[in-house]
Structures are given as structure tokens and as C-alpha cells.
Write an enzyme that holds these catalytic residues in place. Structure first.
Site, PDB file in Angstrom:
ATOM      1  N   SER A   1      56.522 -15.063  85.329  1.00  0.00           N
ATOM      2  CA  SER A   1      55.966 -15.599  86.563  1.00  0.00           C
ATOM      3  C   SER A   1      55.026 -14.577  87.212  1.00  0.00           C
ATOM      4  O   SER A   1      54.156 -14.033  86.541  1.00  0.00           O
ATOM      5  CB  SER A   1      57.116 -16.003  87.495  1.00  0.00           C
ATOM      6  OG  SER A   1      56.644 -16.740  88.597  1.00  0.00           O
TER       7      SER A   1
ATOM      8  N   HIS B   1      53.370 -19.432  84.152  1.00  0.00           N
ATOM      9  CA  HIS B   1      53.550 -20.832  84.545  1.00  0.00           C
ATOM     10  C   HIS B   1      52.829 -21.089  85.861  1.00  0.00           C
ATOM     11  O   HIS B   1      52.350 -20.160  86.523  1.00  0.00           O
ATOM     12  CB  HIS B   1      55.039 -21.186  84.662  1.00  0.00           C
ATOM     13  CG  HIS B   1      55.719 -20.555  85.845  1.00  0.00           C
ATOM     14  ND1 HIS B   1      56.819 -21.100  86.464  1.00  0.00           N
ATOM     15  CD2 HIS B   1      55.454 -19.406  86.527  1.00  0.00           C
ATOM     16  CE1 HIS B   1      57.203 -20.333  87.469  1.00  0.00           C
ATOM     17  NE2 HIS B   1      56.397 -19.301  87.521  1.00  0.00           N
TER      18      HIS B   1
END
Length: 336
Positions: free
Chosen positions: A87, A110
Site C-alpha cells: 500500500s 492497490h
């Protein structure tokens, strides 16, 4: 106000490359905050800074602020992914002038997550903001990989996980380093495509069970509590020793002994007035006995022989204070 836990550490010693350890979530309340990083590196005058990374991510803007702080620093930033860079932590990794990943580490990219409440219009505005944040994050990947913005956004959309080799092939990292014996040990249930079992401790096999095959002759290695060992090193002020202890498969008791020895070595060097020697002794993993012997040799080499045939004044020694005249004291007392 930041409430950082002990997984965030900054190591800056004389004649050593400063090291920033980010082994926690990116968060301005209970994890690693941008302010904590900026406070440590703002006035740091160094040619290089090593950043060691193991994080599942966290707050987007805190991570972007850390990324920008590292990118704008005059030092060369060398990032090493030791467990997981997921992330927004993967964005922080992109701040490195060089990025290295351990052979058994992973990366994940993501789309950002967000929450919204209110009427339909408020939610549409939130969605627009999330799209802009996604674009901002994708740019940090394209700058390193050379891929198009559309390619990186497609990978973000599908929550893409990369092994070390895949990250290298993608251009997200520059090189692969030897594996570090440490699990990510994060709760990854929030992610959709997290590899099964990754980041969790494997159950210890019952010693009474039969081996899977009769030909198995290799003795099982003891499980290493990687997080506990890194925790001990961080609290003691020697986070840079974590990787070496894990690679050597030290148990917690052995780690505690070595950390105590390091403190004793520092105290010995301080007492002997050679505090600058401690870092080298600790780096070389010298024993306390070896350090004592080396310090004695250093002290002995500085001693100058005393010629008893000369007076202190002739030897250039400072004269001792005149002895107290007790007779004169008593005489004055009797006259009083």
C-alpha cells in the site's frame, strides 16, 4: 500529536550512515507519522541515509509526506525492503535513489481506500478525490518503472502483489538481496489478494509426529520469534543488529545476552575515556573480555614511565597540596 510505537527507530552515530527503520503502520496516531520522520532528518547533514522498510501501509497523506521528505532531502536515500512494502509503504519505497528488496520479501500496490458519509453528492465528491489520490500514487510508480500511468493504475486496480523477482522485473526495485529470516507478521485480512499464509506465523510441528518421509534427516531448525528479536534490538538502541541476529538464528536469550554485552562495552569505553571505540567493537561483535584487553593496551600505551630519581617538579608533575598543620590548629584553639 504522534503516539509512535517502538517499531519506529532512527539510528544516527558518528562515522556511521544514518538508518531509518520503519517497521510499523504509517499513521499519525499510533504508527509512524510523517512528522516523526521529518523531525529526525530535517537538519541531518549526511551524504547517505539508509531506510529499512517493513510495513503494510496506512494513511495515504502521511505516507506521501514521508515520500516527499525523503525525496527532497539532499542525502542519497537507500531503501531496503526487509519484509513487506504494501500500500502506501510501497510509495515510500519509491523515494529511494536505490531500492533493494530481500529475496523473501514482497511488495503490493492497490487503489487507496476511503470512507464517505452523507448524501449522494458528498459521496460522488469523495469518489472524485479518491481518483485524484490514485493518480498521485500511480505517478510515484511510473517515475521509477517507466511504465505508463494507465499500466500502473490497472495494476493498482487489481491489487497486485509482487515477489522480489517480480518487483525487479517490473522495475519497482533495483536489486535483490539475500533473504532475511523475518516474517512480515501483519494482519493482512483487509486486503483482497494477500498471498495465503503470508505474514502469519506457521504453527510449530508437534515433535511426536512422524516425519513426512523416512528419508528426512535434516534436524528441524528452532522457530525464531522475529518480531520479539527486532523489538529487543529496537528498545536497546541497536536496531541495526536485527538482521544479523535473525540470519544467525539466535534465540531471544542469546540476543538479550549480546545486547547486554553491547551496553557493557559502551560503559567500559566510556570509563576508559575511549567512547569513540565502542561503535567499532560492537560492529565487530567483540566479546567483553576482548574489549577489556584492548582498552588496557590502549591505556598502557599512553602511560609515561616515572623516574623516581627526580622530584615531582623535575618530572613536570603537579605539586601536591601542602599537608594540614594540625599542631598550628590545636595551638590556635588553646589560645582562644
Amino acid at each position: 500529536m504522534s503516539h509512535n510505537r517502538q517499531w519506529y527507530t532512527f539510528k544516527n552515530e558518528a562515522n556511521q550512515t544514518p538508518e531509518l527503520y520503519i517497521f510499523d503502520d504509517i499513521d499519525d496516531w499510533y504508527g509512524v507519522s510523517a512528522q516523526s520522520v521529518v523531525d529526525q532528518i530535517r537538519n541531518l547533514d549526511a551524504a547517505d541515509i539508509n531506510v529499512r522498510l517493513n510495513s503494510r501501509g496506512g494513511m495515504v497523506f502521511e505516507g506521501i509526506a514521508i515520500y516527499n521528505a525523503l525525496r527532497l532531502h539532499k542525502a542519497n536515500i537507500h531503501v531496503t525492503i526487509e519484509g513487506l512494502a504494501a500500500s502506501i509503504a510501497s510509495v515510500i519505497a519509491m523515494a529511494g535513489d536505490t531500492v533493494t528488496i530481500a529475496e523473501n520479501a514482497m511488495m503490493m500496490i492497490h487503489n487507496p481506500y476511503g470512507w464517505a458519509q452523507g448524501d449522494a453528492e458528498s459521496m460522488r465528491k469523495t469518489a472524485d478525490i479518491m481518483d485524484k489520490i490514485a493518480d498521485s500514487i500511480a505517478v510515484s510508480y511510473t517515475a521509477r518503472t517507466g511504465k505508463s500511468l494507465e499500466d500502473m493504475k490497472a495494476l493498482m486496480e487489481s491489487e497486485s502483489w509482487f515477489t522480489a523477482k517480480e518487483a525487479l522485473d517490473m522495475g519497482l526495485v533495483d536489486q535483490i538481496d539475500e533473504p532475511v529470516k523475518a516474517a512480515a507478521r501483519f494482519d493482512l485480512s483487509m486486503f483482497t489478494n494477500a498471498p495465503e499464509g503470508y505474514g502469519h506465523i506457521e504453527p510449530t510441528k508437534n515433535q511426536s509426529e512422524e516425519p513426512e518421509t523416512p528419508a528426512q534427516t535434516v534436524e528441524p531448525q528452532p522457530d525464531i520469534a522475529a518480531v520479539a528479536i527486532a523489538d529487543l534490538c529496537s528498545q536497546a538502541g541497536y536496531p541495526e543488529k536485527t538482521a544479523a541476529f535473525l540470519k544467525a538464528s539466535f534465540q531471544e536469550d542469546e540476543v538479550k545476552v549480546r545486547l547486554a554485552n553491547y551496553d557493557q562495552i559502551k560503559n567500559l569505553c566510556q570509563t576508559a575515556q575511549f567512547p569513540d571505540k565502542a561503535a567499532a567493537f560492537i560492529k565487530d561483535d567483540c566479546t567483553v573480555s576482548d574489549v577489556q584487553n584492548q582498552l588496557l593496551e590502549l591505556l598502557a600505551s599512553d602511560d609515561e614511565p616515572i623516574n623516581n630519581a627526580l622530584t615531582p617538579k623535575q618530572q613536570g608533575l603537579k605539586q601536591t597540596a601542602t599537608a594540614i598543620d594540625t599542631q598550628a590548629i590545636y595551638k590556635r584553639r588553646n589560645l582562644a
